[in-house]
Motif scaffolding. Structure first.
Motif, PDB file in Angstrom:
ATOM      1  N   THR A 291      64.990  21.414 -34.385  1.00  0.00           N
ATOM      2  CA  THR A 291      65.898  22.674 -34.804  1.00  0.00           C
ATOM      3  C   THR A 291      64.654  23.782 -34.392  1.00  0.00           C
ATOM      4  O   THR A 291      64.129  22.516 -33.578  1.00  0.00           O
ATOM      5  N   ARG A 292      64.868  24.439 -33.944  1.00  0.00           N
ATOM      6  CA  ARG A 292      64.575  25.512 -33.013  1.00  0.00           C
ATOM      7  C   ARG A 292      62.807  25.685 -33.491  1.00  0.00           C
ATOM      8  O   ARG A 292      63.196  25.401 -34.835  1.00  0.00           O
ATOM      9  N   ARG A 293      62.282  25.709 -33.016  1.00  0.00           N
ATOM     10  CA  ARG A 293      60.635  26.279 -33.323  1.00  0.00           C
ATOM     11  C   ARG A 293      60.314  27.267 -34.581  1.00  0.00           C
ATOM     12  O   ARG A 293      61.373  28.087 -35.165  1.00  0.00           O
ATOM     13  N   THR A 294      59.474  27.087 -35.016  1.00  0.00           N
ATOM     14  CA  THR A 294      59.301  27.912 -36.279  1.00  0.00           C
ATOM     15  C   THR A 294      58.128  28.835 -36.080  1.00  0.00           C
ATOM     16  O   THR A 294      58.455  30.127 -36.621  1.00  0.00           O
ATOM     17  N   ALA A 295      57.935  28.830 -35.480  1.00  0.00           N
ATOM     18  CA  ALA A 295      56.374  29.455 -34.995  1.00  0.00           C
ATOM     19  C   ALA A 295      55.782  29.895 -33.335  1.00  0.00           C
ATOM     20  O   ALA A 295      56.248  28.314 -32.377  1.00  0.00           O
ATOM     21  N   THR A 296      55.243  30.422 -33.116  1.00  0.00           N
ATOM     22  CA  THR A 296      55.210  30.677 -31.674  1.00  0.00           C
ATOM     23  C   THR A 296      53.299  30.484 -31.685  1.00  0.00           C
ATOM     24  O   THR A 296      52.539  30.708 -32.620  1.00  0.00           O
ATOM     25  N   VAL A 297      53.060  29.032 -30.798  1.00  0.00           N
ATOM     26  CA  VAL A 297      51.220  28.576 -30.587  1.00  0.00           C
ATOM     27  C   VAL A 297      50.766  29.051 -29.516  1.00  0.00           C
ATOM     28  O   VAL A 297      51.935  28.639 -27.893  1.00  0.00           O
ATOM     29  N   THR A 298      50.210  29.658 -29.294  1.00  0.00           N
ATOM     30  CA  THR A 298      49.476  29.744 -27.986  1.00  0.00           C
ATOM     31  C   THR A 298      48.356  29.380 -27.579  1.00  0.00           C
ATOM     32  O   THR A 298      47.080  29.443 -28.911  1.00  0.00           O
TER      33      THR A 298
END
Length: 94
Positions: free
Chosen positions: A62-69
């Protein structure tokens, strides 16, 4: 097989690793450094060495559920979805 298919990626501070809503399939383990996890623009946690992220996209495609930086210079171990599924279940994806 998992170790052979894994690759290391270095990420500079402030660089996004994954972006919420984008398609993705890889699982990430943090070797060195820290990352910030944001959901809908809110900081929800900080992860460090030994932590992982991306399991939902790796399992469900699925699409990413969060932004990780990356918070600081970070080295990640990137695992493809087939390797991740096989490591978690003991069976190849099928």
């Amino acid at each position: 097989r998992l170790a052979q298919s894994a690759r290391r990626v270095d990420v500079t501070a402030s660089s996004p690793v994954v972006v919420q809503g984008q398609e993705g399939s890889e699982y990430y383990l943090i070797d060195v450094g820290q990352v910030s996890v944001r959901v809908d623009g809110r900081d929800v946690r900080t992860l460090g060495p030994g932590d992982g992220f991306g399991e939902i996209a790796a399992i469900e495609g699925t699409r990413r559920t969060a932004t990780v930086t990356a918070v600081e210079a970070t080295r990640l171990v990137v695992i493809d979805p087939e390797g991740f599924i096989e490591a978690v279940t003991g069976h190849p994806r099928g």
